[in-house]
Design a protein around this motif. Structure first.
Motif, PDB file in Angstrom:
ATOM      1  N   TYR A  66       0.886  -1.214   0.064  1.00 39.01           N
ATOM      2  CA  TYR A  66       0.011  -0.085  -0.025  1.00 39.01           C
ATOM      3  C   TYR A  66       0.991   1.317  -0.054  1.00 39.01           C
ATOM      4  CZ  TYR A  66      -3.394  -3.476   1.616  1.00 39.01           C
ATOM      5  OH  TYR A  66      -4.322  -4.661   1.864  1.00 39.01           O
ATOM      6  N   PHE A  67       2.121   1.378   0.760  1.00 37.74           N
ATOM      7  CA  PHE A  67       2.796   2.249   0.724  1.00 37.74           C
ATOM      8  C   PHE A  67       3.512   2.623  -0.489  1.00 37.74           C
ATOM      9  CE2 PHE A  67       6.638   4.797   1.870  1.00 37.74           C
ATOM     10  CZ  PHE A  67       6.257   5.565   3.140  1.00 37.74           C
ATOM     11  N   LEU A  68       4.043   1.516  -1.295  1.00 36.86           N
ATOM     12  CA  LEU A  68       4.652   1.823  -2.622  1.00 36.86           C
ATOM     13  C   LEU A  68       3.523   2.243  -3.323  1.00 36.86           C
ATOM     14  CD1 LEU A  68       7.007   1.288  -4.211  1.00 36.86           C
ATOM     15  CD2 LEU A  68       6.256  -0.948  -4.601  1.00 36.86           C
ATOM     16  N   ASN A  69       2.418   1.655  -3.646  1.00 39.74           N
ATOM     17  CA  ASN A  69       1.423   2.113  -4.498  1.00 39.74           C
ATOM     18  C   ASN A  69       1.189   3.822  -4.071  1.00 39.74           C
ATOM     19  OD1 ASN A  69       1.162  -0.252  -5.589  1.00 39.74           O
ATOM     20  ND2 ASN A  69      -0.653  -0.843  -4.396  1.00 39.74           N
ATOM     21  N   THR A  70       1.072   4.011  -2.854  1.00 39.06           N
ATOM     22  CA  THR A  70       0.750   5.709  -2.636  1.00 39.06           C
ATOM     23  C   THR A  70       2.000   6.599  -3.237  1.00 39.06           C
ATOM     24  OG1 THR A  70      -0.374   4.815  -0.715  1.00 39.06           O
ATOM     25  CG2 THR A  70      -0.036   7.225  -0.675  1.00 39.06           C
ATOM     26  N   VAL A  71       3.194   5.813  -3.000  1.00 38.09           N
ATOM     27  CA  VAL A  71       4.104   6.831  -3.189  1.00 38.09           C
ATOM     28  C   VAL A  71       4.228   7.000  -4.994  1.00 38.09           C
ATOM     29  CG1 VAL A  71       6.920   6.795  -3.650  1.00 38.09           C
ATOM     30  CG2 VAL A  71       5.775   6.132  -1.573  1.00 38.09           C
ATOM     31  N   ILE A  72       3.858   5.884  -5.620  1.00 34.25           N
ATOM     32  CA  ILE A  72       3.816   6.015  -6.808  1.00 34.25           C
ATOM     33  C   ILE A  72       2.746   7.024  -7.621  1.00 34.25           C
ATOM     34  CG2 ILE A  72       3.315   4.628  -9.079  1.00 34.25           C
ATOM     35  CD1 ILE A  72       4.530   2.239  -7.929  1.00 34.25           C
ATOM     36  N   VAL A  73       1.606   6.915  -6.921  1.00 37.66           N
ATOM     37  CA  VAL A  73       0.463   7.954  -7.175  1.00 37.66           C
ATOM     38  C   VAL A  73       0.889   9.503  -6.800  1.00 37.66           C
ATOM     39  CG1 VAL A  73      -1.709   8.645  -6.563  1.00 37.66           C
ATOM     40  CG2 VAL A  73      -1.267   6.192  -6.913  1.00 37.66           C
ATOM     41  N   THR A  74       1.667   9.581  -5.808  1.00 29.32           N
ATOM     42  CA  THR A  74       2.056  10.829  -5.275  1.00 29.32           C
ATOM     43  C   THR A  74       3.152  11.407  -6.015  1.00 29.32           C
ATOM     44  OG1 THR A  74       1.455  10.258  -3.052  1.00 29.32           O
ATOM     45  CG2 THR A  74       2.785  12.274  -3.204  1.00 29.32           C
ATOM     46  N   VAL A  75       4.048  10.766  -6.459  1.00 32.32           N
ATOM     47  CA  VAL A  75       5.223  11.264  -7.345  1.00 32.32           C
ATOM     48  C   VAL A  75       4.584  11.417  -8.816  1.00 32.32           C
ATOM     49  CG1 VAL A  75       7.109  10.486  -8.339  1.00 32.32           C
ATOM     50  CG2 VAL A  75       7.092  10.039  -5.814  1.00 32.32           C
ATOM     51  N   SER A  76       3.675  10.668  -9.368  1.00 34.23           N
ATOM     52  CA  SER A  76       3.322  10.754 -10.631  1.00 34.23           C
ATOM     53  C   SER A  76       2.367  12.181 -10.563  1.00 34.23           C
ATOM     54  CB  SER A  76       2.494   9.504 -11.170  1.00 34.23           C
ATOM     55  OG  SER A  76       3.300   8.580 -11.077  1.00 34.23           O
ATOM     56  N   VAL A  77       1.481  12.321  -9.649  1.00 35.66           N
ATOM     57  CA  VAL A  77       0.742  13.546  -9.368  1.00 35.66           C
ATOM     58  C   VAL A  77       1.489  14.712  -9.378  1.00 35.66           C
ATOM     59  CG1 VAL A  77      -0.981  14.855  -8.238  1.00 35.66           C
ATOM     60  CG2 VAL A  77      -1.549  12.336  -8.826  1.00 35.66           C
ATOM     61  N   VAL A  78       2.649  14.864  -8.707  1.00 34.01           N
ATOM     62  CA  VAL A  78       3.348  15.841  -8.403  1.00 34.01           C
ATOM     63  C   VAL A  78       4.000  16.214  -9.720  1.00 34.01           C
ATOM     64  CG1 VAL A  78       5.324  17.048  -7.314  1.00 34.01           C
ATOM     65  CG2 VAL A  78       3.540  15.695  -6.031  1.00 34.01           C
ATOM     66  N   ALA A  79       4.501  15.397 -10.474  1.00 35.32           N
ATOM     67  CA  ALA A  79       5.290  15.397 -11.585  1.00 35.32           C
ATOM     68  C   ALA A  79       4.359  15.849 -12.740  1.00 35.32           C
ATOM     69  CB  ALA A  79       5.929  13.937 -12.266  1.00 35.32           C
ATOM     70  N   ILE A  80       3.169  15.452 -12.805  1.00 40.01           N
ATOM     71  CA  ILE A  80       2.137  16.038 -13.703  1.00 40.01           C
ATOM     72  C   ILE A  80       2.001  17.343 -13.386  1.00 40.01           C
ATOM     73  CG2 ILE A  80      -0.063  15.713 -14.794  1.00 40.01           C
ATOM     74  CD1 ILE A  80      -0.107  12.936 -14.382  1.00 40.01           C
ATOM     75  N   VAL A  81       1.611  17.883 -12.483  1.00 41.70           N
ATOM     76  CA  VAL A  81       1.529  19.115 -12.046  1.00 41.70           C
ATOM     77  C   VAL A  81       2.911  19.972 -12.143  1.00 41.70           C
ATOM     78  CG1 VAL A  81       0.974  20.680  -9.860  1.00 41.70           C
ATOM     79  CG2 VAL A  81      -0.210  18.686 -10.199  1.00 41.70           C
ATOM     80  N   LEU A  82       3.860  19.643 -12.030  1.00 38.86           N
ATOM     81  CA  LEU A  82       5.123  20.289 -12.241  1.00 38.86           C
ATOM     82  C   LEU A  82       5.416  20.529 -13.763  1.00 38.86           C
ATOM     83  CD1 LEU A  82       7.530  19.363  -9.706  1.00 38.86           C
ATOM     84  CD2 LEU A  82       6.265  21.508  -9.599  1.00 38.86           C
ATOM     85  N   VAL A  83       4.780  19.637 -14.464  1.00 38.84           N
ATOM     86  CA  VAL A  83       5.097  19.840 -15.971  1.00 38.84           C
ATOM     87  C   VAL A  83       3.996  20.757 -16.506  1.00 38.84           C
ATOM     88  CG1 VAL A  83       4.919  18.599 -18.293  1.00 38.84           C
ATOM     89  CG2 VAL A  83       6.169  17.679 -16.086  1.00 38.84           C
ATOM     90  N   LEU A  84       2.732  20.699 -16.074  1.00 37.29           N
ATOM     91  CA  LEU A  84       1.761  21.494 -16.663  1.00 37.29           C
ATOM     92  C   LEU A  84       1.413  22.691 -16.287  1.00 37.29           C
ATOM     93  CD1 LEU A  84      -1.079  18.668 -17.236  1.00 37.29           C
ATOM     94  CD2 LEU A  84       0.897  19.424 -18.884  1.00 37.29           C
ATOM     95  N   VAL A  85       1.725  23.000 -14.954  1.00 38.76           N
ATOM     96  CA  VAL A  85       1.354  24.308 -14.214  1.00 38.76           C
ATOM     97  C   VAL A  85       1.884  25.496 -14.480  1.00 38.76           C
ATOM     98  CG1 VAL A  85       0.662  25.211 -11.997  1.00 38.76           C
ATOM     99  CG2 VAL A  85      -0.344  22.908 -12.513  1.00 38.76           C
ATOM    100  N   PRO A  86       3.459  25.253 -14.199  1.00 33.63           N
ATOM    101  CA  PRO A  86       4.291  26.443 -14.503  1.00 33.63           C
ATOM    102  C   PRO A  86       4.042  26.973 -15.910  1.00 33.63           C
ATOM    103  CG  PRO A  86       5.333  24.747 -13.260  1.00 33.63           C
ATOM    104  CD  PRO A  86       4.311  24.092 -13.746  1.00 33.63           C
ATOM    105  N   PRO A  87       3.915  26.506 -17.119  1.00 33.37           N
ATOM    106  CA  PRO A  87       4.020  26.947 -18.569  1.00 33.37           C
ATOM    107  C   PRO A  87       2.467  27.709 -18.471  1.00 33.37           C
ATOM    108  CG  PRO A  87       4.911  24.782 -18.674  1.00 33.37           C
ATOM    109  CD  PRO A  87       4.623  24.842 -17.155  1.00 33.37           C
ATOM    110  N   LEU A  88       1.581  26.967 -17.831  1.00 29.63           N
ATOM    111  CA  LEU A  88       0.310  27.566 -17.971  1.00 29.63           C
ATOM    112  C   LEU A  88       0.245  28.957 -17.170  1.00 29.63           C
ATOM    113  CD1 LEU A  88      -2.963  27.266 -18.364  1.00 29.63           C
ATOM    114  CD2 LEU A  88      -2.977  25.888 -16.295  1.00 29.63           C
ATOM    115  N   ALA A  89       0.670  28.972 -16.038  1.00 29.30           N
ATOM    116  CA  ALA A  89       0.685  29.919 -15.111  1.00 29.30           C
ATOM    117  C   ALA A  89       1.316  31.153 -15.660  1.00 29.30           C
ATOM    118  CB  ALA A  89       1.050  29.982 -13.808  1.00 29.30           C
ATOM    119  N   PHE A  90       2.636  30.952 -16.476  1.00 32.68           N
ATOM    120  CA  PHE A  90       3.423  31.987 -17.132  1.00 32.68           C
ATOM    121  C   PHE A  90       2.666  32.469 -18.402  1.00 32.68           C
ATOM    122  CE2 PHE A  90       6.420  32.974 -20.397  1.00 32.68           C
ATOM    123  CZ  PHE A  90       7.223  33.926 -19.671  1.00 32.68           C
TER     124      PHE A  90
END
Length: 272
Positions: A66-90
């Motif tokens: 369960y811990f590993l699955n949560t880490v995978i989900v969290t890291v993936s969500v943060v990566a998507i946000v960091l890729v999409l949000v900064p160019p969008l905000a700029f």
């Protein structure tokens, strides 16, 4: 003028510490006791010994998966946000077209739509896409619901960057890409830290999407795992509390290292 000690404030602080510290003591104290010791002494008793058996048993009962699955989900969500949000905000901050502001307003409508209202059509879409009972089917909706808030936070942070800096970069002959990476990103660290913490907390504590969009044991995350532990350890309270402690440690570490940037980002300080 000297003021005497404020005994009333001292009493208030002591009461507050008791209210905050007592549940923490009960939780931590129970995790190092056996079930027999906890049942005999009660939640407020002093631990008769120190044992990590409850933590070991939790990992033996599937907590590690369960811990590993949560880490995978969290890291993936943060990566998507960091890729999409900064160019969008700029693009929103520096965009000169009216259509950009209109798209931003439409994008922010996601703030008014709760996840509970779209969970049924979301389940249908994920099922038709073949992502049901898959971690990707949890990652994508979680990231989608993080984007509006993260865009709003980072847009406010980038707007604190003065126009003079953009003009200086333009006089220096810098293009859009150079301005973004050498000026905007370094001066938006507090906003970036804020959206990282926010999106990671949303992904780590997510319950509705994993509950509806997953089914097998191999795709369960910590929130569902704790729910199962509560059913499995309905009497073994120390085992359940040990799982709670393990699940909260990563969130606590993230807050300890990013609390200053998180507060600054939420206050709109941004690059100042």
């Amino acid at each position: 003028m000297r003021r005497g000690p404020n005994y009333l404030a001292g009493v208030g602080v002591f009461v507050w510490l008791c209210l905050v510290g007592l549940p923490i003591y009960v939780m931590l104290g129970a995790t190092v006791q056996s079930r027999a010791q906890y049942t005999a002494g009660g939640p407020l008793s002093l631990p008769g010994g120190f044992s990590l058996t409850n933590y070991v048993q939790d990992f033996g009962n599937g907590f590690g998966r369960y811990f590993l699955n949560t880490v995978i989900v969290t890291v993936s969500v943060v990566a998507i946000v960091l890729v999409l949000v900064p160019p969008l905000a700029f693009s929103i901050v520096r965009g000169r077209r009216r259509s950009t502001a209109r798209v931003f307003r439409v994008f922010l409508l996601g703030l008014a739509i709760p996840a509970q209202a779209v969970i049924v059509p979301m389940f249908y879409v994920i099922s038709k896409a073949g992502l049901y009972d898959n971690l990707i089917g949890v990652i994508l909706p979680t990231a989608a619901f993080c984007l509006p808030v993260c865009a709003l936070i980072l847009t406010g942070s980038m707007r604190d960057i003065t126009t003079d800096l953009f003009e200086a970069m333009a006089i220096d002959g810098a293009g859009t890409r150079r301005v973004f990476f050498q000026l905007v990103v370094p001066l938006s660290k507090s906003g970036l830290s804020t959206i990282v913490v926010f999106s990671s907390l949303q992904a780590w504590n997510g319950f509705l999407f994993p509950l509806v969009l997953t089914q097998s044991e191999n795709t369960k995350v910590l929130t569902l795992g704790l729910y199962n532990f509560q059913t499995q350890y309905a009497i073994n309270i120390p085992g359940l509390l040990a799982a709670v402690v393990l699940s909260t440690l990563p969130v606590l570490l993230v807050y300890l290292f990013a609390r200053r940037a998180l507060v600054q980002g939420l206050m709109g300080v941004g690059g100042k």
